[in-house]
Write a protein that holds these residues in place. Structure first.
Motif, PDB file in Angstrom:
ATOM      1  N   PHE A  76       0.928  -1.195   0.008  1.00 19.01           N
ATOM      2  CA  PHE A  76       0.064   0.010   0.095  1.00 19.01           C
ATOM      3  C   PHE A  76       0.766   1.153   0.107  1.00 19.01           C
ATOM      4  O   PHE A  76       0.573   2.187  -1.043  1.00 19.01           O
ATOM      5  CB  PHE A  76      -0.904  -0.100   1.119  1.00 19.01           C
TER       6      PHE A  76
ATOM      7  N   TYR B 257       0.163   2.739  -3.531  1.00 17.38           N
ATOM      8  CA  TYR B 257      -1.233   3.440  -3.349  1.00 17.38           C
ATOM      9  C   TYR B 257      -1.309   4.467  -4.192  1.00 17.38           C
ATOM     10  O   TYR B 257      -2.370   4.687  -5.230  1.00 17.38           O
ATOM     11  CB  TYR B 257      -1.655   3.852  -1.947  1.00 17.38           C
TER      12      TYR B 257
ATOM     13  N   GLU C 206     -11.127   6.371  -5.254  1.00 20.50           N
ATOM     14  CA  GLU C 206     -10.774   6.105  -3.871  1.00 20.50           C
ATOM     15  C   GLU C 206     -11.224   4.774  -3.473  1.00 20.50           C
ATOM     16  O   GLU C 206     -10.773   3.945  -2.935  1.00 20.50           O
ATOM     17  CB  GLU C 206     -10.655   7.101  -2.978  1.00 20.50           C
TER      18      GLU C 206
ATOM     19  N   GLN D 156      -9.780   0.940  -2.602  1.00 19.98           N
ATOM     20  CA  GLN D 156      -9.852   0.606  -1.270  1.00 19.98           C
ATOM     21  C   GLN D 156     -10.474  -0.881  -1.407  1.00 19.98           C
ATOM     22  O   GLN D 156      -9.984  -1.874  -0.849  1.00 19.98           O
ATOM     23  CB  GLN D 156     -10.770   1.229  -0.503  1.00 19.98           C
TER      24      GLN D 156
ATOM     25  N   PHE E  64      -7.978  -3.295  -2.446  1.00 18.82           N
ATOM     26  CA  PHE E  64      -7.150  -4.047  -1.442  1.00 18.82           C
ATOM     27  C   PHE E  64      -7.840  -5.116  -0.656  1.00 18.82           C
ATOM     28  O   PHE E  64      -7.161  -5.877  -0.254  1.00 18.82           O
ATOM     29  CB  PHE E  64      -6.399  -2.922  -0.608  1.00 18.82           C
ATOM     30  N   VAL E  65      -9.244  -4.618  -0.423  1.00 24.58           N
ATOM     31  CA  VAL E  65      -9.747  -5.566   0.384  1.00 24.58           C
ATOM     32  C   VAL E  65      -9.905  -7.100  -0.176  1.00 24.58           C
ATOM     33  O   VAL E  65      -9.712  -7.902   0.104  1.00 24.58           O
ATOM     34  CB  VAL E  65     -11.340  -5.003   0.950  1.00 24.58           C
TER      35      VAL E  65
ATOM     36  N   ARG F 108      -8.487 -10.716   0.545  1.00 26.35           N
ATOM     37  CA  ARG F 108      -9.519 -11.831   0.838  1.00 26.35           C
ATOM     38  C   ARG F 108      -9.241 -13.067  -0.518  1.00 26.35           C
ATOM     39  O   ARG F 108      -9.824 -13.983  -0.136  1.00 26.35           O
ATOM     40  CB  ARG F 108     -10.992 -11.491   0.394  1.00 26.35           C
TER      41      ARG F 108
ATOM     42  N   ALA G 210      -6.492   6.430   4.615  1.00 28.66           N
ATOM     43  CA  ALA G 210      -6.771   5.459   3.617  1.00 28.66           C
ATOM     44  C   ALA G 210      -6.513   4.326   3.992  1.00 28.66           C
ATOM     45  O   ALA G 210      -7.409   3.247   4.010  1.00 28.66           O
ATOM     46  CB  ALA G 210      -6.345   5.782   2.426  1.00 28.66           C
ATOM     47  N   TRP G 211      -5.229   3.886   4.769  1.00 23.83           N
ATOM     48  CA  TRP G 211      -4.748   2.579   4.887  1.00 23.83           C
ATOM     49  C   TRP G 211      -5.800   2.104   6.162  1.00 23.83           C
ATOM     50  O   TRP G 211      -6.217   0.947   6.117  1.00 23.83           O
ATOM     51  CB  TRP G 211      -3.388   2.459   5.268  1.00 23.83           C
TER      52      TRP G 211
ATOM     53  N   ASP H 283      -8.889   2.774   6.865  1.00 20.52           N
ATOM     54  CA  ASP H 283     -10.133   2.283   6.134  1.00 20.52           C
ATOM     55  C   ASP H 283     -10.174   0.953   5.667  1.00 20.52           C
ATOM     56  O   ASP H 283     -10.813   0.182   6.029  1.00 20.52           O
ATOM     57  CB  ASP H 283     -10.444   3.096   5.103  1.00 20.52           C
ATOM     58  N   ILE H 284      -8.944   0.831   4.900  1.00 24.61           N
ATOM     59  CA  ILE H 284      -8.781  -0.623   4.430  1.00 24.61           C
ATOM     60  C   ILE H 284      -8.482  -1.774   5.556  1.00 24.61           C
ATOM     61  O   ILE H 284      -8.974  -2.624   5.511  1.00 24.61           O
ATOM     62  CB  ILE H 284      -7.599  -0.784   3.372  1.00 24.61           C
TER      63      ILE H 284
ATOM     64  N   ARG I 265     -11.743  -2.646   7.165  1.00 28.92           N
ATOM     65  CA  ARG I 265     -12.494  -3.356   6.109  1.00 28.92           C
ATOM     66  C   ARG I 265     -12.122  -4.805   6.329  1.00 28.92           C
ATOM     67  O   ARG I 265     -12.750  -5.695   6.453  1.00 28.92           O
ATOM     68  CB  ARG I 265     -12.691  -2.944   4.854  1.00 28.92           C
TER      69      ARG I 265
END
Lengths: 175, 407
Positions: free
Chosen positions: A27, A31, A49, A53, A56-57, A61, B24-25, B27-28, B31
């Motif tokens: 990141f 990023y 954005e 995000q 990355f999630v 996963r 931002a990080w 937030d990630i 999640r």
């Protein structure tokens, strides 16, 4: 407790520190570049954005081993795929809103930069190729690898994109 | 210049359109933490089912004693300590409302009267289609709306929505357009009762009653009326004090009814707590007042009050509902002079909206907040109201739209 079950249970109790740490390192390094790439795809900073995000999630996963060397391409491909999915979903929502008489959806201000406007007007696949080719300086092979398509597809997309851009910018300069 | 160069320069020109945001990080991470919690629960359920199956199955096989499989719930230490992720804007509904409620399978919003020329409307929105499905005429100066599965309640003030304008300049209307509490039947979308109430302000539903804050005619202080929803009779009148009080918010918690009392000219507001068993009130907290009046919400065993902090005009003051202890303040970094307009709880979080047009999401367990989501246009349109329901968060914005967000 059955040791096998206990191991599986404990295995999901805590997120793998190393995976999160590794993702955090990527990141830090990637990023901003990914955010710009997503912005070039969407033309909307907020959507970009959200897209990065989500990516990355999704990468976390994905439960598969991703090498550092392949992360950049894999992340960009994830962004392109998510954008494609979201484009369909937002399109459906927009159609529903228009049908209901409320056509207000995320709408970014109309860009005043004519070249930029022409780029944003390209179909999403062509725009992704143009962004990777001209902004990221990727070769056709690298672009194909990133997008998960064949080199022939990239060539075709680029050809169409350049023809559209020439026509758009040529018409402007003539007018 | 070649077209290739023009394209490259266009990309370079627009590089700075997006910038890396500091949170931002977080937030990630937040999640990812939540996705893990979901997996953990799923795994726990799976293992739990396996355990149940083992318990049921083993005695049938033989005399062996079942060995239960212990799957611990997430402990406090395994809870993610990072900030929650930002909510996602799903859609916007063209509707200029200043108050919202969710109930009877619908979202309800109060429209302002058009310059007092005609009565205002309560609009009913289908949360699935986002269509306005009904428009019900209420008073000229409606103040608040509350809804449950049986009825919708609207307060109609006496001429000024917030009692700060000069009474002499206030337009005069007649009952039931002023000084009334209207009951609307969701089955017919009609006003089925209008109760005469002097100076009604906010309304909330709970403990089998309708709770209405009013400006007491005799004292000028805040008085809470407890109304029976079926008969429309006032079953209790609860004076809370104060003088020349401004809009008093009311919220219903698990054990009590919470009311803010803000006297004109005072630097502080009181939070009064009413015991629904005895209708007795007590002072629960005292908070600083900012440029916006404090709002109150209850949820997750806590009471949440909007208040300015030393560092920011937007902060939440929190205390335990059962004993008023364990207080804490959650600063929501913002710039003076404007602050929070409303707070609510639901969908697992505490939500607050600001006069700057920010929507704040606060994790009630960790008390960490996500970076604010900007609602409305720039320069900022104020966000006036927030409500949760139907798995979404709904924000009434000064841009003339209701914003629907996925939490």
């Amino acid at each position: 407790m059955n040791p096998a079950i206990a191991e599986r249970t404990i295995g999901v109790l805590e997120p793998s520190k190393s995976r999160i740490d590794r993702l955090g390192e990527w990141f830090s390094a990637e990023y901003t570049g990914l955010l710009r790439f997503a912005y070039f795809l969407t033309g909307d900073p907020a959507a970009a954005e959200d897209l990065v995000q989500d990516a990355f999630v999704r990468l976390y996963r994905a439960d598969r081993h991703i090498e550092a060397a392949g992360f950049r391409a894999y992340a960009r491909r994830t962004i392109v795929n998510l954008h494609r999915t979201r484009f369909r979903r937002v399109g459906a929502e927009r159609r529903a809103l228009i049908a209901s008489g409320s056509p207000e959806e995320h709408r970014s201000p109309e860009p005043t930069d004519h070249v930029w406007r022409a780029i944003l007007a390209l179909p999403k696949g062509q725009r992704a190729c143009v962004a990777l080719r001209f902004y990221e300086d990727l070769s056709e092979q690298e672009t194909a690898l990133t997008l998960g398509v064949s080199t022939g597809t990239v060539k075709k997309q680029m050809h169409r994109a350049m023809r559209t851009l020439r026509e758009a910018l040529g018409e402007r300069s003539e007018s | 210049m070649s077209i290739d160069d023009e394209i490259k320069k266009a990309f370079t020109r627009h590089e700075s359109d997006v910038r890396s945001r500091p949170g931002a990080w977080s937030d990630i991470e937040g999640r990812i933490g939540r996705s893990h919690r979901r997996r953990m629960i799923a795994a726990g359920l799976g293992a739990g089912l396996a355990a149940v199956a083992a318990i049921v199955a083993i005695p049938k096989i033989g005399s062996q004693q079942p060995q239960p499989i212990l799957t611990s719930p997430p402990s406090a230490s395994s809870r993610p300590t990072t900030a929650p992720s930002r909510p996602r804007v799903v859609a916007k509904i063209r509707a200029s409302v200043f108050a919202l409620a969710a109930g009877s399978d619908s979202l309800w919003g109060l429209e302002s009267a058009a310059g007092g020329a005609k009565p205002a409307s309560l609009i009913r929105i289908d949360p699935r289609t986002r269509n306005v499905v009904a428009r019900i005429q209420v008073g000229y100066v409606p103040g608040a709306v509350a809804a449950d599965s049986k009825a919708i309640w609207v307060t109609n003030g006496s001429g000024c929505r917030v009692v700060t304008c000069a009474d002499a300049s206030a337009p005069t209307f007649r009952f039931p357009q002023q000084n009334s509490v209207m009951k609307i039947d969701p089955a017919t979308d009609r006003v089925v009762a209008s109760l005469r109430v002097e100076g009604p302000q906010d309304v909330a539903l709970g403990f089998g009653s309708v709770w209405v804050t009013t400006t007491g005619k005799a004292t000028g202080g805040t008085v809470v009326l407890r109304i029976d929803p079926d008969s429309g009779q006032v079953v209790a009148t609860i004076p809370l004090g104060g003088s020349k009080v401004e809009f008093a918010h009311v919220a219903v918690g698990d054990q009590s009814v919470l009311v803010t009392v803000s006297s004109a000219g005072s630097q502080f507001s009181e939070v009064a707590q009413i015991d629904p068993a005895t209708n007795k009130s007590s002072s629960a907290a005292r908070v600083m007042r900012g440029s916006t009046l404090p709002d109150v919400a209850a949820g997750f065993g806590s009471v949440w009050v909007t208040t300015p902090d030393q560092s920011t005009p937007s902060a939440l003051f929190r205390f335990d509902e059962n004993d008023n202890l364990n207080t804490s303040t959650i600063p929501l970094p913002d710039a003076a002079p404007i602050g929070l307009n409303a707070v609510t709880t639901g969908e697992g979080y505490v939500w607050a909206v600001s006069a700057r047009g920010y929507l704040w999401k606060v994790d009630p367990a960790t008390r960490k907040h996500a970076d604010p989501t900007t609602i409305g246009a720039t320069p900022p349109d104020p966000a006036d109201a927030v409500v949760t329901g139907f798995s979404y968060v709904w924000v009434a914005s000064g841009d003339g739209q209701i914003w629907q967000l996925s939490p």
